[in-house]
Motif scaffolding. Sequence first.
Motif, PDB file in Angstrom:
ATOM      1  N   THR A  17      68.712  -5.736  -1.921  1.00 40.16           N
ATOM      2  CA  THR A  17      70.088  -6.200  -2.130  1.00 40.16           C
ATOM      3  C   THR A  17      70.694  -5.580  -3.377  1.00 40.16           C
ATOM      4  OG1 THR A  17      69.603  -8.305  -1.025  1.00 40.16           O
ATOM      5  CG2 THR A  17      71.519  -8.245  -2.489  1.00 40.16           C
ATOM      6  N   VAL A  18      69.952  -5.570  -4.457  1.00 38.17           N
ATOM      7  CA  VAL A  18      70.456  -4.977  -5.711  1.00 38.17           C
ATOM      8  C   VAL A  18      70.775  -3.501  -5.519  1.00 38.17           C
ATOM      9  CG1 VAL A  18      69.862  -4.415  -8.089  1.00 38.17           C
ATOM     10  CG2 VAL A  18      69.257  -6.651  -7.163  1.00 38.17           C
ATOM     11  N   VAL A  19      69.898  -2.783  -4.840  1.00 37.21           N
ATOM     12  CA  VAL A  19      70.112  -1.346  -4.623  1.00 37.21           C
ATOM     13  C   VAL A  19      71.366  -1.113  -3.781  1.00 37.21           C
ATOM     14  CG1 VAL A  19      69.159   0.724  -3.553  1.00 37.21           C
ATOM     15  CG2 VAL A  19      67.672  -0.795  -4.869  1.00 37.21           C
ATOM     16  N   VAL A  20      71.531  -1.865  -2.711  1.00 37.40           N
ATOM     17  CA  VAL A  20      72.675  -1.670  -1.819  1.00 37.40           C
ATOM     18  C   VAL A  20      73.975  -2.053  -2.523  1.00 37.40           C
ATOM     19  CG1 VAL A  20      73.755  -2.420   0.340  1.00 37.40           C
ATOM     20  CG2 VAL A  20      71.299  -1.981   0.264  1.00 37.40           C
ATOM     21  N   VAL A  21      73.995  -3.162  -3.224  1.00 38.38           N
ATOM     22  CA  VAL A  21      75.219  -3.604  -3.907  1.00 38.38           C
ATOM     23  C   VAL A  21      75.619  -2.626  -4.999  1.00 38.38           C
ATOM     24  CG1 VAL A  21      76.199  -5.425  -5.364  1.00 38.38           C
ATOM     25  CG2 VAL A  21      74.859  -6.035  -3.362  1.00 38.38           C
ATOM     26  N   SER A  22      74.651  -2.027  -5.666  1.00 32.78           N
ATOM     27  CA  SER A  22      74.962  -1.094  -6.752  1.00 32.78           C
ATOM     28  C   SER A  22      75.382   0.282  -6.257  1.00 32.78           C
ATOM     29  CB  SER A  22      73.745  -0.943  -7.676  1.00 32.78           C
ATOM     30  OG  SER A  22      72.641  -0.407  -6.965  1.00 32.78           O
ATOM     31  N   SER A  23      75.116   0.603  -4.989  1.00 32.98           N
ATOM     32  CA  SER A  23      75.392   1.960  -4.515  1.00 32.98           C
ATOM     33  C   SER A  23      76.492   2.035  -3.458  1.00 32.98           C
ATOM     34  CB  SER A  23      74.111   2.575  -3.937  1.00 32.98           C
ATOM     35  OG  SER A  23      73.594   1.780  -2.881  1.00 32.98           O
ATOM     36  N   ALA A  24      76.807   0.949  -2.790  1.00 32.05           N
ATOM     37  CA  ALA A  24      77.784   0.982  -1.702  1.00 32.05           C
ATOM     38  C   ALA A  24      79.051   0.235  -2.094  1.00 32.05           C
ATOM     39  CB  ALA A  24      77.188   0.372  -0.432  1.00 32.05           C
ATOM     40  N   ARG A  25      80.128   0.498  -1.347  1.00 34.76           N
ATOM     41  CA  ARG A  25      81.362  -0.239  -1.553  1.00 34.76           C
ATOM     42  C   ARG A  25      81.096  -1.721  -1.332  1.00 34.76           C
ATOM     43  NH1 ARG A  25      84.501   2.994   1.332  1.00 34.76           N
ATOM     44  NH2 ARG A  25      84.864   1.657   3.125  1.00 34.76           N
ATOM     45  N   PRO A  26      81.668  -2.604  -2.154  1.00 32.29           N
ATOM     46  CA  PRO A  26      81.297  -4.034  -2.085  1.00 32.29           C
ATOM     47  C   PRO A  26      81.379  -4.639  -0.690  1.00 32.29           C
ATOM     48  CG  PRO A  26      82.587  -3.628  -4.058  1.00 32.29           C
ATOM     49  CD  PRO A  26      82.572  -2.338  -3.296  1.00 32.29           C
ATOM     50  N   ALA A  27      82.465  -4.396   0.029  1.00 32.59           N
ATOM     51  CA  ALA A  27      82.605  -4.994   1.362  1.00 32.59           C
ATOM     52  C   ALA A  27      81.559  -4.440   2.321  1.00 32.59           C
ATOM     53  CB  ALA A  27      84.011  -4.755   1.903  1.00 32.59           C
TER      54      ALA A  27
END
Length: 503
Positions: A17-27
């Motif tokens: 989750t941390v990796v995805v939230v930090s690398s992708a657009r929030p939505a």
Amino acid sequence: MRDWLIKSVLLAWPLITVVVVSSARPAIAAASLMLGTILFLPTRFAFDFPLIPPTGREEIASLALFASVLFLHPRRILRIRPGLGVEGVVFLLMLASIGTALTNGDVLTYGPRILPRLVPYDAVSDAVRDFLRFFLPFVIGRAMFRSRRDLRDLLLVIVVAGLVYSALILIELRLSPQLNRWIYGFFPHSFHQHVRGGSYRPMVFMPNGLAVGQFMSVATLAAAGLLAARARNLPVDGRAATAYLGSMVAACKGYASIAYSIVGLGAIFFLRPRHRVALAAGLAALTATYPLLRSYDMFPTEELVSAASAVSAARAHSLDYRFVNEDILLVKAQERVLFGWGGYNRSRVYDERRGGNITITDGYWIIQLGQRGILGMILTFGLILIPVLVVYRRLPRVRDRSDASLLATLALIVALLAVDLLPNGLFTFLPIVLSGALLGTVQGIVENEARAARAPARVADRGAAVATAQGSGPPAALPAPAAARDARGASLAAARRGATRAR
């Protein structure tokens, strides 16, 4: 059951989750992670930590995503002021748990079966569970989807997830529902319920085949909504995606999901957005009044059973069996109608002599009414239905036709998911997340359009003030809308000339 693999996947999910939230657009990140939880993480497993209720995949995902967004994108959470919106009803639901515990201090005995009384710990446990299962997913939906781009991203991710999941569905249609057993080492449901018409009902990694059909119906309507709104960000042809996903709904063999897809597709392609959202509001009203109609025997149960018999005798028998069980459970629920009977299966009906369970609890509404009473049921369904009514009231303020169409589509999806809670259970937190997203997007789009409408007026006012300060006198009248750009340009030019003379 491969405990080591299940625990490893669930414990690794916060890091993912941390990796995805930090690398992708929030939505994109929020939609992908929430759908990834529903579609791929193991179900029927929970960590039983001390002093808190069992924590499974959805609780872990909600906590991880909320904490990650609060740390990496704090403004997304803080600007909505969590707890001051519709999600505030969850706090009332948590308080109602105290009433449930206080009114169920008796031990229930049915022959050899003994059901324990409720204690204050049960109220605390239920309150924590409500916070994790309802409050956090709703807040995440409301905070992470706030604009037209977010709305399109959400529907797009749903469509892509449906297309990806269809490959796994095709595998189980051919080989039987075995993926969960092959990967996680257990079968989470009754196998005989997944054999239909000489073939199989796919389940993949979800609680049962009905949940798979429900999600594929949502994906079908999302594709149709993007197509109707003429969105150009679909990775495949919109017509082909809608038709293919619709065929997957039929392949899942869920009659309710097929019916929802037919109603939804007809509304999306043949109704204007305001009529579509009016239909969604009507479905919300039906969902809200259904328990009252059933309590007073005003719902046409016999007519529906007769209509079902024209389709299939088995379907008619199943529907009649549900209605009969609802009648039995309603009688017991009315004995403690305000706060319900609480947990430990105390709301079910048992044989007084042998202690056997003589009822089934299929519909989520009767489960909530029996366990939490009329107050808990109203608050739970209100969390899902209120955003639909908000869209019904605010849609006329949305000027962009594409935005209005997508909002009406999402409102219809949420309303259909709420209707599905009458015959079926709450399989996943998908209705909660989408309801929060619906409220967040309509609020954000209306606010953004109002802000954009005020911007030209502010520019014109500043230009008029500059012109007045240079001695040209106040304007005789405000410029007409058609000449607004010329007036603003002249004002700004005058301001620049004044600034040059001053230098």
